[in-house]
Write an enzyme that holds these catalytic residues in place. Sequence first.
Site, PDB file in Angstrom:
ATOM      1  N   GLY A 195       1.970  26.062 -14.480  1.00  0.00           N
ATOM      2  CA  GLY A 195       3.351  25.577 -14.533  1.00  0.00           C
ATOM      3  C   GLY A 195       4.300  26.662 -15.009  1.00  0.00           C
ATOM      4  O   GLY A 195       5.336  26.928 -14.383  1.00  0.00           O
TER       5      GLY A 195
ATOM      6  N   ASP B  29       0.402  31.041  -7.646  1.00  0.00           N
ATOM      7  CA  ASP B  29       1.528  30.388  -8.343  1.00  0.00           C
ATOM      8  C   ASP B  29       2.842  30.996  -7.871  1.00  0.00           C
ATOM      9  O   ASP B  29       3.810  30.279  -7.600  1.00  0.00           O
ATOM     10  CB  ASP B  29       1.403  30.586  -9.862  1.00  0.00           C
TER      11      ASP B  29
ATOM     12  N   GLY C  82      -1.803  40.549 -14.926  1.00  0.00           N
ATOM     13  CA  GLY C  82      -1.216  39.327 -15.466  1.00  0.00           C
ATOM     14  C   GLY C  82      -0.522  38.518 -14.387  1.00  0.00           C
ATOM     15  O   GLY C  82      -0.523  38.862 -13.201  1.00  0.00           O
TER      16      GLY C  82
HETATM   17  O1  RIB Z   1      -3.093  30.472 -11.642  1.00  0.00           O
HETATM   18  C1  RIB Z   1      -3.306  31.356 -12.708  1.00  0.00           C
HETATM   19  C2  RIB Z   1      -3.318  30.619 -14.014  1.00  0.00           C
HETATM   20  O2  RIB Z   1      -4.435  29.771 -14.033  1.00  0.00           O
HETATM   21  C3  RIB Z   1      -3.478  31.524 -15.222  1.00  0.00           C
HETATM   22  O3  RIB Z   1      -2.235  31.956 -15.738  1.00  0.00           O
HETATM   23  C4  RIB Z   1      -4.271  30.673 -16.181  1.00  0.00           C
HETATM   24  O4  RIB Z   1      -3.543  30.284 -17.292  1.00  0.00           O
HETATM   25  C5  RIB Z   1      -4.753  29.479 -15.382  1.00  0.00           C
HETATM   26  O5  RIB Z   1      -4.028  28.369 -15.699  1.00  0.00           O
END
Ligand code: RIB
Length: 280
Positions: A42, A228, A263
Amino acid sequence: MSFGLTVLGSVNLDLIVQVAGLPRAGETVTGGTYSALPGGKGANVAVAARRLGAETELVAVLGDDDYAAQALVNLKADGVYLDAVKTVDVHTGLAFITVSADGENQIAVASGANAAFTPQHLPKLCSDVLITQFEIPIPVIEAALEGYTGFVAVNASPVTPKVDTILARADLVIVNQGEAESYDLSGRAGLLAITLGGSGAELWKDGELVARAAAPKVDVIDTTGAGDAFAAALTVALAEGQSKQDALEFACAVGGLTTTRLGTQTASPTRAEVDAFLER
Ligand code: RIB
């Protein structure tokens, strides 16, 4: 076009070890390099969307601990609205991530406060667009969608059972290839984006392929969070009114750029970086 985006999802602190190769089951790998960086699907989406120019609020639950302060650093610095972030008496979500020299990862999550998220923590949602993922309890997402009239994007990750109602309500579902095989998405009404790793991504509408985009050629350091960032970028681009083809190419560029640094949020590009990359 101006729009308001709500991100409903998890916040984690990512505890990362970079090693030459990922350990097999039962194996110990030494000589790694350690970093603690903000993460959680999120929070990653919220930071990515904000850097791409969206007015973004995050609805999430954290612990009342030092991990929370570290996990919030980028969200605060980038100007994500955090009034709907609540605190509970459980540790902030922690993700234990191993990253290999070729950028692949393994992730184990101690959900902590994310798992203590209940519908009672939800504010009234009145944004134009909502994006969510499955790192928080499903009843929270179901409650949030009750009566919500805006555009709903669901990154159906990690794979979770009994989410048919949520997927049916979603205007846009985003999955990777493996996730696509875990859900019954055949001929689904609405938009479906499937990421294909190094082969780019496809966008389907009502069961028809409507756009395909290649993955940009980049030097991969860490693939964590690329999905994400892709989800955030595709949702932002479609909400801006970009064509489906342009939106998919934009999202592939954002996902690709995110793999060039270690990261998740730390690697998420700004709008200016993406525009410069696409013009090249
Ligand atoms: O999609 C990557 C995320 O998956 C990472 O930041 C980790 O926290 C997990 O939730």
